[in-house]
Design a protein around this motif. Structure first.
Motif, mmCIF file in Angstrom:
data_model
loop_
_atom_site.group_PDB
_atom_site.id
_atom_site.type_symbol
_atom_site.label_atom_id
_atom_site.label_comp_id
_atom_site.label_asym_id
_atom_site.label_seq_id
_atom_site.Cartn_x
_atom_site.Cartn_y
_atom_site.Cartn_z
ATOM 1 N N MET A 1 0.841 -1.200 0.000
ATOM 2 C CA MET A 1 0.000 0.000 0.000
ATOM 3 C C MET A 1 0.868 1.238 0.000
ATOM 4 S SD MET A 1 -3.012 -0.933 2.674
ATOM 5 C CE MET A 1 -1.841 -1.595 3.826
ATOM 6 N N LYS A 2 0.634 2.138 -0.906
ATOM 7 C CA LYS A 2 1.358 3.389 -0.935
ATOM 8 C C LYS A 2 0.784 4.310 0.144
ATOM 9 C CE LYS A 2 2.350 3.071 -5.884
ATOM 10 N NZ LYS A 2 2.190 3.720 -7.189
ATOM 11 N N SER A 3 1.653 4.854 0.941
ATOM 12 C CA SER A 3 1.190 5.656 2.072
ATOM 13 C C SER A 3 1.830 7.020 2.036
ATOM 14 C CB SER A 3 1.518 4.966 3.402
ATOM 15 O OG SER A 3 2.908 4.785 3.516
ATOM 16 N N SER A 4 1.076 8.043 2.420
ATOM 17 C CA SER A 4 1.579 9.403 2.562
ATOM 18 C C SER A 4 1.115 9.916 3.917
ATOM 19 C CB SER A 4 1.045 10.293 1.433
ATOM 20 O OG SER A 4 1.443 11.629 1.639
ATOM 21 N N ALA B 1 2.739 -12.100 -20.771
ATOM 22 C CA ALA B 1 2.306 -10.778 -21.243
ATOM 23 C C ALA B 1 0.789 -10.689 -21.290
ATOM 24 C CB ALA B 1 2.909 -10.490 -22.613
ATOM 25 N N ASN B 2 0.128 -11.806 -21.715
ATOM 26 C CA ASN B 2 -1.336 -11.802 -21.739
ATOM 27 C C ASN B 2 -1.908 -11.688 -20.320
ATOM 28 O OD1 ASN B 2 -1.212 -12.132 -24.524
ATOM 29 N ND2 ASN B 2 -1.227 -14.384 -24.375
ATOM 30 N N ASP B 3 -1.288 -12.399 -19.397
ATOM 31 C CA ASP B 3 -1.733 -12.295 -17.994
ATOM 32 C C ASP B 3 -1.526 -10.875 -17.455
ATOM 33 O OD1 ASP B 3 -2.459 -14.920 -18.018
ATOM 34 O OD2 ASP B 3 -0.579 -15.632 -17.106
ATOM 35 N N LEU B 4 -0.433 -10.224 -17.846
ATOM 36 C CA LEU B 4 -0.194 -8.843 -17.409
ATOM 37 C C LEU B 4 -1.271 -7.904 -17.931
ATOM 38 C CD1 LEU B 4 1.654 -6.849 -15.937
ATOM 39 C CD2 LEU B 4 3.009 -6.664 -18.033
ATOM 40 N N HIS C 1 -8.054 -5.434 -15.014
ATOM 41 C CA HIS C 1 -8.724 -5.564 -13.711
ATOM 42 C C HIS C 1 -8.517 -4.297 -12.878
ATOM 43 C CE1 HIS C 1 -9.250 -6.882 -9.527
ATOM 44 N NE2 HIS C 1 -10.124 -7.751 -10.027
ATOM 45 N N GLU C 2 -7.324 -3.715 -12.912
ATOM 46 C CA GLU C 2 -7.059 -2.479 -12.167
ATOM 47 C C GLU C 2 -7.887 -1.320 -12.708
ATOM 48 O OE1 GLU C 2 -2.525 -2.909 -10.396
ATOM 49 O OE2 GLU C 2 -2.883 -1.732 -12.213
ATOM 50 N N SER D 1 -2.973 -7.071 -7.127
ATOM 51 C CA SER D 1 -2.640 -6.669 -8.499
ATOM 52 C C SER D 1 -1.215 -6.121 -8.593
ATOM 53 C CB SER D 1 -3.649 -5.641 -8.993
ATOM 54 O OG SER D 1 -3.568 -4.438 -8.238
ATOM 55 N N GLU D 2 -0.783 -5.350 -7.577
ATOM 56 C CA GLU D 2 0.585 -4.841 -7.573
ATOM 57 C C GLU D 2 1.586 -6.000 -7.512
ATOM 58 O OE1 GLU D 2 1.949 -1.885 -7.814
ATOM 59 O OE2 GLU D 2 0.128 -0.702 -7.953
ATOM 60 N N ARG D 3 1.301 -6.982 -6.682
ATOM 61 C CA ARG D 3 2.194 -8.138 -6.558
ATOM 62 C C ARG D 3 2.240 -8.923 -7.869
ATOM 63 N NH1 ARG D 3 2.969 -11.118 -1.751
ATOM 64 N NH2 ARG D 3 2.350 -9.211 -0.652
ATOM 65 N N LEU D 4 1.082 -9.143 -8.496
ATOM 66 C CA LEU D 4 1.039 -9.900 -9.747
ATOM 67 C C LEU D 4 1.778 -9.163 -10.860
ATOM 68 C CD1 LEU D 4 -2.650 -11.215 -9.707
ATOM 69 C CD2 LEU D 4 -0.566 -12.517 -9.286
#
Length: 400
Positions: A1-4, A90-93, A99-100, A109-112
């Motif tokens: 998670m990006k946090s600020s 590449a197709n999975d990407l 999905h995003e 999604s970030e991990r994948l």
């Protein structure tokens, strides 16, 4: 998670403004609240720091809830009955990116995306298991680092409270006047009240914030564990293994997946246990150190006050002794002077007795002379003698 942290700090400032606005507007008028939260500037600083830390944890918890909702939309990739070539990564990407765009970015999604990019660069799935472990470890490290500001606030709140203790005791000692104890006792009690109120408020808020941090961190660890499991379910055994050690046996594949899940769970458990132990040890060390410093400072202040009181008492006793010595010396001088005056009075009384005897003899002589004759000459002689005796008497009186 990006946090600020900036939005969290702003939210903490808003909480502080609302809280103290309610106090100053009279909406909150509880005596204990006014005493412990709005009686000294140090209490304002402690409360604001607490609200900032609480806001950071609230934002994190809301982000965790959002990520849990996004994880419910998994799996992202379509299921494959048999391993597919790595070239189809590449197709999975593209599927992950679609999905995003539809649901938003999630931890999964970030991990994948990171893992599929790695597969595309290496054109091999032989290191996929190691990449899964590395991604899980990196995510845990980043999550732990995100609590750095909260840990700093947890450390600073007791320190600020002890700063209030030092300020309160210093003010109490400055207002201590042994010559006017009735007036200085009130100022002394006010200073000590500030000292102990700020310390109590700091410890209470730090403990509360520590437990909130523990609950949020536990939920985030569960979220990371769930993300690790879903990532393993998405990519584990999905691609063909290149090299002489490729295993096509389904039982071996399932065994490998179970081993990876077991290892992941063990790592997550060890990581969570380590984090809890570190947090508990840090809080215990901070609280113990702060209490020891506080008790040492109080002991030093009490010894100093006792020393000043004894010094003042000794000084007063010496002055009283000197006054008594001077009074005794004065009494001795007065006794000697009184003895001298008494002796002089005795001498005067003795001289008076002699004069009375002389007058009596003169009367007798006058009687004799009156019967004998030559009365006038005898009277003149006696008058001269009486005059001479009176002169001697005046001289003796003056001398006495």
């Amino acid at each position: 998670m990006k946090s600020s942290f900036f939005p969290s700090i702003v939210l903490g400032g808003i909480f502080s403004v609302l809280f103290y606005g309610a106090i100053h507007k009279g909406w909150i008028s509880q005596p204990l609240v006014l005493r412990y939260f709005a009686n000294h500037p140090i209490e304002y600083v402690i409360t604001i720091a607490f609200f900032v830390g609480l806001a950071i944890l609230c934002v994190k918890y809301l982000s965790i809830l959002l990520q849990r909702q996004l994880l419910k939309r998994s799996p992202i990739l379509s299921l494959q009955p048999v391993p597919i070539p790595v070239a189809q990564a590449a197709n999975d990407l593209d599927a992950v990116l679609q999905h995003e765009q539809q649901y938003g970015t999630s931890l999964l999604s970030e991990r994948l995306k990171a893992l599929l990019h790695s597969l595309g660069r290496n054109n091999s799935a032989s290191n996929l298991d190691a990449e899964l472990r590395n991604q899980a470890d990196d995510a845990a490290s980043k999550t732990d680092a995100d609590y750095g500001l909260v840990r700093l606030i947890l450390w600073s709140i007791p320190m600020i409270g002890f700063l209030g203790t030092v300020i309160g005791i210093t003010a109490a000692l400055d207002n201590l006047d042994l010559n006017a104890m009735s007036e200085s006792s009130k100022k002394l009690s006010e200073g000590l009240a500030v000292a102990f109120d700020t310390t109590g408020l700091a410890i209470a808020l730090a403990v509360l914030l520590f437990f909130v941090q523990f609950l949020v961190h536990r939920e985030e660890s569960r979220l990371l564990t769930e993300t690790d499991r879903l990532t393993e379910a998405e990519l584990g055994g999905r691609f063909e293994q290149n090299g002489p050690h490729r295993e096509n046996d389904a039982l071996a594949m399932i065994q490998g997946m179970l081993e990876m899940i077991t290892i992941s769970i063990e790592q997550a458990t060890k990581r969570q246990t380590y984090i809890w132990e570190q947090s508990a040890e840090m809080f215990k060390s901070s609280l113990s150190s702060a209490l020891n410093e506080n008790m040492e400072h109080h002991a030093k202040m009490l010894v100093q006050a006792e020393s000043e009181l004894l010094s003042h008492a000794n000084k007063t006793a010496m002055q009283f002794g000197e006054a008594i010595a001077k009074s005794a010396s004065s009494l001795l001088s007065l006794r000697d002077e009184t003895a001298k005056q008494t002796e002089a009075v005795r001498e005067i009384l003795g001289a008076n007795t002699q004069l009375l005897q002389l007058e009596e003899r003169l009367r007798e002589n006058l009687s004799v002379l009156a019967s004998v004759g030559n009365f006038e000459e005898t009277v003149n002689s006696l008058a001269a003698a009486i005059h001479l005796l009176n002169s001697n008497r005046r001289t003796e009186l003056r001398a006495g």
